[in-house]
Write a protein that holds these residues in place. Structure first.
Motif, PDB file in Angstrom:
ATOM      1  N   LEU A   1      46.179 101.939  52.590  1.00 47.52           N
ATOM      2  CA  LEU A   1      45.732 102.377  53.920  1.00 47.52           C
ATOM      3  C   LEU A   1      44.294 101.936  54.129  1.00 47.52           C
ATOM      4  O   LEU A   1      43.554 101.723  53.170  1.00 47.52           O
ATOM      5  N   ASN A   2      43.922 101.808  55.389  1.00 51.28           N
ATOM      6  CA  ASN A   2      42.553 101.456  55.713  1.00 51.28           C
ATOM      7  C   ASN A   2      41.996 102.571  56.592  1.00 51.28           C
ATOM      8  O   ASN A   2      42.225 102.606  57.789  1.00 51.28           O
ATOM      9  N   VAL A   3      41.308 103.491  55.966  1.00 53.63           N
ATOM     10  CA  VAL A   3      40.803 104.673  56.666  1.00 53.63           C
ATOM     11  C   VAL A   3      39.296 104.508  56.835  1.00 53.63           C
ATOM     12  O   VAL A   3      38.572 104.446  55.843  1.00 53.63           O
TER      13      VAL A   3
ATOM     14  N   GLY B   1      47.752  93.725  59.396  1.00 52.14           N
ATOM     15  CA  GLY B   1      47.694  94.946  58.577  1.00 52.14           C
ATOM     16  C   GLY B   1      48.107  94.646  57.155  1.00 52.14           C
ATOM     17  O   GLY B   1      48.442  93.514  56.814  1.00 52.14           O
ATOM     18  N   ARG B   2      48.104  95.658  56.323  1.00 52.14           N
ATOM     19  CA  ARG B   2      48.449  95.468  54.914  1.00 52.14           C
ATOM     20  C   ARG B   2      49.965  95.364  54.765  1.00 52.14           C
ATOM     21  O   ARG B   2      50.722  95.962  55.517  1.00 52.14           O
ATOM     22  N   ILE B   3      50.389  94.624  53.758  1.00 51.67           N
ATOM     23  CA  ILE B   3      51.819  94.533  53.476  1.00 51.67           C
ATOM     24  C   ILE B   3      52.201  95.472  52.338  1.00 51.67           C
ATOM     25  O   ILE B   3      53.344  95.608  51.986  1.00 51.67           O
TER      26      ILE B   3
ATOM     27  N   VAL C   1      33.336  94.043  59.995  1.00 54.96           N
ATOM     28  CA  VAL C   1      34.067  93.877  58.733  1.00 54.96           C
ATOM     29  C   VAL C   1      34.870  95.112  58.365  1.00 54.96           C
ATOM     30  O   VAL C   1      34.494  96.223  58.714  1.00 54.96           O
ATOM     31  N   GLY C   2      35.940  94.900  57.665  1.00 58.51           N
ATOM     32  CA  GLY C   2      36.634  95.999  57.001  1.00 58.51           C
ATOM     33  C   GLY C   2      37.997  96.316  57.554  1.00 58.51           C
ATOM     34  O   GLY C   2      38.847  96.837  56.855  1.00 58.51           O
ATOM     35  N   GLU C   3      38.213  96.023  58.816  1.00 57.55           N
ATOM     36  CA  GLU C   3      39.495  96.336  59.444  1.00 57.55           C
ATOM     37  C   GLU C   3      39.545  95.550  60.747  1.00 57.55           C
ATOM     38  O   GLU C   3      38.513  95.064  61.223  1.00 57.55           O
ATOM     39  N   PRO C   4      40.734  95.461  61.326  1.00 56.21           N
ATOM     40  CA  PRO C   4      40.804  94.754  62.604  1.00 56.21           C
ATOM     41  C   PRO C   4      39.956  95.501  63.628  1.00 56.21           C
ATOM     42  O   PRO C   4      39.925  96.729  63.642  1.00 56.21           O
ATOM     43  N   ILE C   5      39.245  94.769  64.468  1.00 58.81           N
ATOM     44  CA  ILE C   5      38.467  95.425  65.520  1.00 58.81           C
ATOM     45  C   ILE C   5      39.268  95.320  66.812  1.00 58.81           C
ATOM     46  O   ILE C   5      39.686  94.230  67.214  1.00 58.81           O
TER      47      ILE C   5
ATOM     48  N   GLY D   1      47.598  90.269  50.486  1.00 53.94           N
ATOM     49  CA  GLY D   1      48.072  91.632  50.722  1.00 53.94           C
ATOM     50  C   GLY D   1      48.015  92.022  52.187  1.00 53.94           C
ATOM     51  O   GLY D   1      48.272  93.166  52.535  1.00 53.94           O
ATOM     52  N   ASP D   2      47.688  91.077  53.059  1.00 52.44           N
ATOM     53  CA  ASP D   2      47.669  91.327  54.504  1.00 52.44           C
ATOM     54  C   ASP D   2      48.749  90.495  55.187  1.00 52.44           C
ATOM     55  O   ASP D   2      49.097  89.408  54.707  1.00 52.44           O
ATOM     56  N   SER D   3      49.236  91.002  56.318  1.00 50.97           N
ATOM     57  CA  SER D   3      50.072  90.150  57.151  1.00 50.97           C
ATOM     58  C   SER D   3      49.212  89.650  58.314  1.00 50.97           C
ATOM     59  O   SER D   3      48.227  90.296  58.685  1.00 50.97           O
TER      60      SER D   3
ATOM     61  N   ILE E   1      32.310  96.440  48.304  1.00 51.85           N
ATOM     62  CA  ILE E   1      32.023  95.009  48.110  1.00 51.85           C
ATOM     63  C   ILE E   1      31.039  94.498  49.170  1.00 51.85           C
ATOM     64  O   ILE E   1      30.186  93.656  48.885  1.00 51.85           O
ATOM     65  N   THR E   2      31.131  95.024  50.388  1.00 59.08           N
ATOM     66  CA  THR E   2      30.240  94.524  51.436  1.00 59.08           C
ATOM     67  C   THR E   2      28.782  94.768  51.047  1.00 59.08           C
ATOM     68  O   THR E   2      27.918  93.910  51.256  1.00 59.08           O
ATOM     69  N   GLY E   3      28.530  95.934  50.460  1.00 59.54           N
ATOM     70  CA  GLY E   3      27.172  96.242  50.012  1.00 59.54           C
ATOM     71  C   GLY E   3      26.750  95.413  48.811  1.00 59.54           C
ATOM     72  O   GLY E   3      25.556  95.161  48.599  1.00 59.54           O
TER      73      GLY E   3
ATOM     74  N   VAL F   1      30.569  87.920  64.733  1.00 57.33           N
ATOM     75  CA  VAL F   1      31.363  87.324  63.659  1.00 57.33           C
ATOM     76  C   VAL F   1      32.250  88.423  63.068  1.00 57.33           C
ATOM     77  O   VAL F   1      31.776  89.352  62.448  1.00 57.33           O
ATOM     78  N   ASP F   2      33.541  88.300  63.345  1.00 56.80           N
ATOM     79  CA  ASP F   2      34.529  89.229  62.782  1.00 56.80           C
ATOM     80  C   ASP F   2      34.958  88.595  61.463  1.00 56.80           C
ATOM     81  O   ASP F   2      35.614  87.560  61.442  1.00 56.80           O
ATOM     82  N   THR F   3      34.541  89.220  60.367  1.00 56.46           N
ATOM     83  CA  THR F   3      34.686  88.576  59.055  1.00 56.46           C
ATOM     84  C   THR F   3      35.841  89.185  58.279  1.00 56.46           C
ATOM     85  O   THR F   3      35.816  90.363  57.936  1.00 56.46           O
ATOM     86  N   TRP F   4      36.839  88.394  58.012  1.00 55.44           N
ATOM     87  CA  TRP F   4      37.941  88.868  57.174  1.00 55.44           C
ATOM     88  C   TRP F   4      37.686  88.459  55.731  1.00 55.44           C
ATOM     89  O   TRP F   4      37.441  87.283  55.448  1.00 55.44           O
ATOM     90  N   TRP F   5      37.762  89.402  54.864  1.00 56.30           N
ATOM     91  CA  TRP F   5      37.663  89.149  53.423  1.00 56.30           C
ATOM     92  C   TRP F   5      38.002  90.410  52.682  1.00 56.30           C
ATOM     93  O   TRP F   5      38.422  91.387  53.299  1.00 56.30           O
ATOM     94  N   GLN F   6      37.834  90.412  51.369  1.00 59.15           N
ATOM     95  CA  GLN F   6      38.278  91.528  50.539  1.00 59.15           C
ATOM     96  C   GLN F   6      37.395  91.666  49.311  1.00 59.15           C
ATOM     97  O   GLN F   6      36.691  90.718  48.941  1.00 59.15           O
ATOM     98  N   THR F   7      37.510  92.828  48.663  1.00 57.81           N
ATOM     99  CA  THR F   7      36.840  93.013  47.382  1.00 57.81           C
ATOM    100  C   THR F   7      37.151  91.815  46.468  1.00 57.81           C
ATOM    101  O   THR F   7      36.269  91.291  45.786  1.00 57.81           O
ATOM    102  N   GLU F   8      38.386  91.394  46.506  1.00 60.79           N
ATOM    103  CA  GLU F   8      38.837  90.330  45.605  1.00 60.79           C
ATOM    104  C   GLU F   8      38.260  88.964  45.947  1.00 60.79           C
ATOM    105  O   GLU F   8      38.098  88.123  45.061  1.00 60.79           O
TER     106      GLU F   8
ATOM    107  N   HIS G   1      37.732 102.083  54.708  1.00 69.31           N
ATOM    108  CA  HIS G   1      37.837 102.292  53.259  1.00 69.31           C
ATOM    109  C   HIS G   1      39.271 102.086  52.833  1.00 69.31           C
ATOM    110  O   HIS G   1      40.203 102.539  53.479  1.00 69.31           O
ATOM    111  N   ARG G   2      39.376 101.445  51.699  1.00 75.08           N
ATOM    112  CA  ARG G   2      40.697 101.091  51.224  1.00 75.08           C
ATOM    113  C   ARG G   2      41.221 102.184  50.306  1.00 75.08           C
ATOM    114  O   ARG G   2      40.575 102.534  49.328  1.00 75.08           O
ATOM    115  N   LEU G   3      42.391 102.723  50.631  1.00 72.25           N
ATOM    116  CA  LEU G   3      42.955 103.830  49.855  1.00 72.25           C
ATOM    117  C   LEU G   3      44.413 103.532  49.545  1.00 72.25           C
ATOM    118  O   LEU G   3      45.169 103.132  50.431  1.00 72.25           O
TER     119      LEU G   3
END
Ligand code: PRX
Length: 654
Positions: free
Chosen positions: A527-529, A521-523, A391-395, A506-508, A315-317, A415-422, A532-534
């Motif tokens: 996983l966030n590897v 993190g995710r509830i 972006v993508g995970e907690p830094i 879907g995050d806490s 989604i970022t791309g 800018v630490d940007t929190w967001w999602q594909t959704e 990447h969301r898996l």
């Protein structure tokens, strides 16, 4: 988790510098608060004004938000537009010769493409698609390397009203097949091969494998972009070279005028079941989110050189390469390579060479670059940089501080940007000329984004408590549904347990005394590897599809560079393997998962047992597995376990 603890203790604060603030698009907290206040007072007026100001409409909308069929919200629903027109045509009057894309190739050479040239390439390819009978509403899979032509393909689909679904080039044939089938796609656009980090990957061969045995009857044509001169097998009836397709096509193509709510794209992402879901975005709301966040969060200016290092497969791309920067008429880099090739100075060399002003990457890349050369940035002239993004995970604060001091000379806001594909675009992130930043926090929501943190019943939690991150009001760039599965959309994102009207991310998360949001993190079982969301279920399904495997459970464990690593607990149909046997089978299973899903999903650690730890009612105790994965002692009560003896076995990595 150690990372979370250090985040909780973080108390460094960096105010926007006067220099930055003086030119910022939103300058000072009063301006930020005024925007929030406007959204509070007149929510529809707030969004309606922005949509009018930023988007060029063919037919203006008269209604802003339609909530009559909640949670299937509609925005600007009687307006007509074309997003490709907004990204290209409208810039031709004054920016035809401005560079739209700097194509930074894997081998270090680069090529500039102007807005006029990009427009012509998109039009030609759009005409090519039309000549194959592709039209409004048809689904097109894009499985391409990170070349400008991938952006051309996306824009061309959007121009003729076809729905694109980009599949990351690292995914396997199985993943391509699943997505083609779910979307019932008519066309695949691919390349003979991709080139990354000096290595090639056989994209066309993978597509052939996905389509073999008549598994994908919806596919009519495969368009093949020649990235190299590598020859590939061709099915004369089905395959066509990109250059042949466009050879005689006109370089003008009237855009298809689309309804604001028509579908722009479907992008598959992992959730808590074995099957990835097709996140469906509509045109106008998505475009607004992309533009707004570039202006507010990235403080976009006409002379900026923007570099988002993501792949268009994510989604970022989509938002910060294929659409957002082009909608602003910006100059941006499309980077084909990897951060570590030919060496760990690649990003910094690129910044110096192209005088990049705005740089947006993922914490996992930052962590790996620190490991490979913490002082490398000092060897380059990075003085063009004025803003950094994450972006993508907690830094983690240590990586944040390195990014801030070593890359950003302690002058560039992060800018630490929190967001999602959704969510389609940034949701929680500092407006850098207004909001003071703290290492590890994505800070405050964008104006108009009504974030809250709630408990299991949907009630707001007290400031100091953690809970589920929700968004209380619909917003324009939110997904519209899950492709072909409205029920899954409703139950996943607007669950009845929370009242049915809160968007559950879907995050806490928790908030600190300044109201700053800290993502924990995710509830769910996601996983966030490496950003990447898996889905753990996805990897489990892949494992049990192997003829040797009887049962598998997958959990994450903290990892220095990747954020999280994949640990798989596997029960074979035969005896539990030991010694060399175990090593060989573990290797075989890793390759199997890489082949079934893609290398990014390959387990880092496989452990074999006679069984999984289960309660007497047969439920797998994942909590225990997570403790085992981390190598920690089990302190929890195991008296409800049916088979405590397996814990010893599952402690051992192969
Ligand atoms: O857990 C959050 C994490 O990534 C998830 C979304 O993944 P995806 O849809 O693949 O999109 C990634 C790029 C937008 C979120 O649910 N996440 C994303 N950004 C952050 C984050 N976690 C902490 N801080 C962030 N800035």
């Amino acid at each position: 988790m150690a990372a979370i603890e250090s985040v909780l203790k973080e108390n460094r604060v960096f105010e926007p510098s006067e220099a930055f603030q003086s030119t910022a698009n939103v300058s000072g907290m009063a301006a930020y608060n005024a925007l929030c206040e406007k959204a509070n007072q007149d929510y529809e007026g707030f969004w309606g004004d922005l949509a009018q100001e930023m988007i060029t409409w063919k037919k203006p909308f008269t209604q802003v938000l339609d909530e009559s069929n909640a949670p299937f919200y509609k925005w600007f629903a009687d307006g007509d537009l074309n997003i490709s027109y907004n990204c290209l045509d409208r810039h031709l009057a004054d920016k035809a010769n401005k560079t739209a894309i700097i194509y930074e190739k894997d081998d270090g050479s680069s090529e500039n493409i102007t807005y006029q040239q990009l427009y012509e390439r998109v039009c030609q390819f759009a005409n090519g698609l039309k000549s194959l009978g592709v039209g409004k509403g048809d689904r097109v899979i894009i499985y391409m390397p990170m070349v400008p032509d991938a952006v051309v393909a996306m824009q061309a689909c959007a121009r003729i009203g076809a729905i694109h679904s980009v599949v990351f080039g690292g995914f396997s044939a199985g993943a391509v097949k699943d997505r083609v089938q779910d979307a019932a796609a008519k066309i695949i656009i691919t390349a003979n091969e991709s080139v990354r980090g000096g290595k090639s990957a056989p994209l066309k061969v993978t597509v052939d494998e996905a389509l073999k045995d008549g598994d994908c009857p919806s596919i009519e044509k495969v368009i093949v972009f020649a990235r190299t001169d590598k020859e590939v097998a061709f099915d004369a009836a089905r395959d066509i070279w990109w250059h042949d397709l466009i050879a005689n096509q006109a370089s003008e193509c009237e855009p298809e005028w689309m309804n604001a709510e028509d579908t722009l794209f479907v992008l598959y992402t992992s959730g808590s079941t074995g099957k990835p879901k097709g996140v469906q975005h509509s045109i106008a709301g998505y475009l607004l989110g992309a533009m707004l966040s570039l202006k507010w969060v990235f403080d976009h200016k006409p002379d900026d050189v923007f570099w988002c290092t993501a792949d268009v497969g994510w989604i970022t791309g989509h938002t910060y390469i294929a659409y957002g920067p082009l909608a602003w008429g910006a100059t941006q880099i499309v980077f084909e390579g990897v951060p570590t090739y030919p060496n760990a100075g690649r990003f910094w060399e690129g910044v110096e060479k192209h005088k990049v002003t705005t740089f947006y990457t993922a914490p996992t890349a930052i962590r790996s670059l620190i490991k490979l050369g913490a002082d490398l940035p000092n060897q380059y002239d990075l003085s063009s940089l004025r803003l950094l993004g994450s972006v993508g995970e907690p830094i983690n604060p240590e990586a944040w501080m390195w990014y801030y001091e070593t890359v950003g000379r302690s002058e560039c806001p992060i800018v630490d940007t929190w967001w999602q594909t959704e969510t389609g675009s940034n949701m929680i992130a500092p407006l850098p000329g207004a909001v003071a930043i703290k290492p590890g926090s994505c800070t405050l929501p964008l104006p108009g984004i009504m974030v809250d943190i709630v408990d299991e019943s949907g009630a707001s939690v007290d400031q100091s408590n953690g809970g589920f991150l929700v968004i209380k009001r619909p917003f324009p760039s939110l997904l519209r549904t899950v492709w072909g599965d409205d029920e899954r959309f409703k139950s996943t994102y607007f669950p009845e347990e929370l009242g049915g009207n809160l968007y559950l991310a879907g995050d806490s998360a928790h908030r600190d005394e300044n109201g700053y949001v800290w993502i924990m993190g995710r509830i769910d079982d996601v996983l966030n590897v490496s950003g990447h969301r898996l889905g753990t279920m996805e990897i489990e399904s892949a494992l049990v599809a192997n003829p040797l495997v009887a049962e598998a459970a997958v959990v994450g464990k903290p990892h220095d560079v990747k954020g999280e690593a994949v640990v798989a607990f596997v029960i074979l149909k035969g005896d539990r393997p030991e010694g060399e046997d175990a090593k060989r089978i573990a290797q075989e299973l890793k390759s199997w998962v890489a082949h079934e899903i893609g290398k990014i999903a390959q387990p880092d650690d496989i452990r074999f047992g006679d069984n999984l730890p289960k309660t007497r009612s047969g439920k797998i105790m994942r909590r225990l597995l997570r403790t085992l994965a981390k190598g920690e002692e089990i302190t929890a009560d195991t008296s409800t376990l049916e088979n405590p003896q397996v814990l010893e076995q599952l402690k051992q990595s192969v």
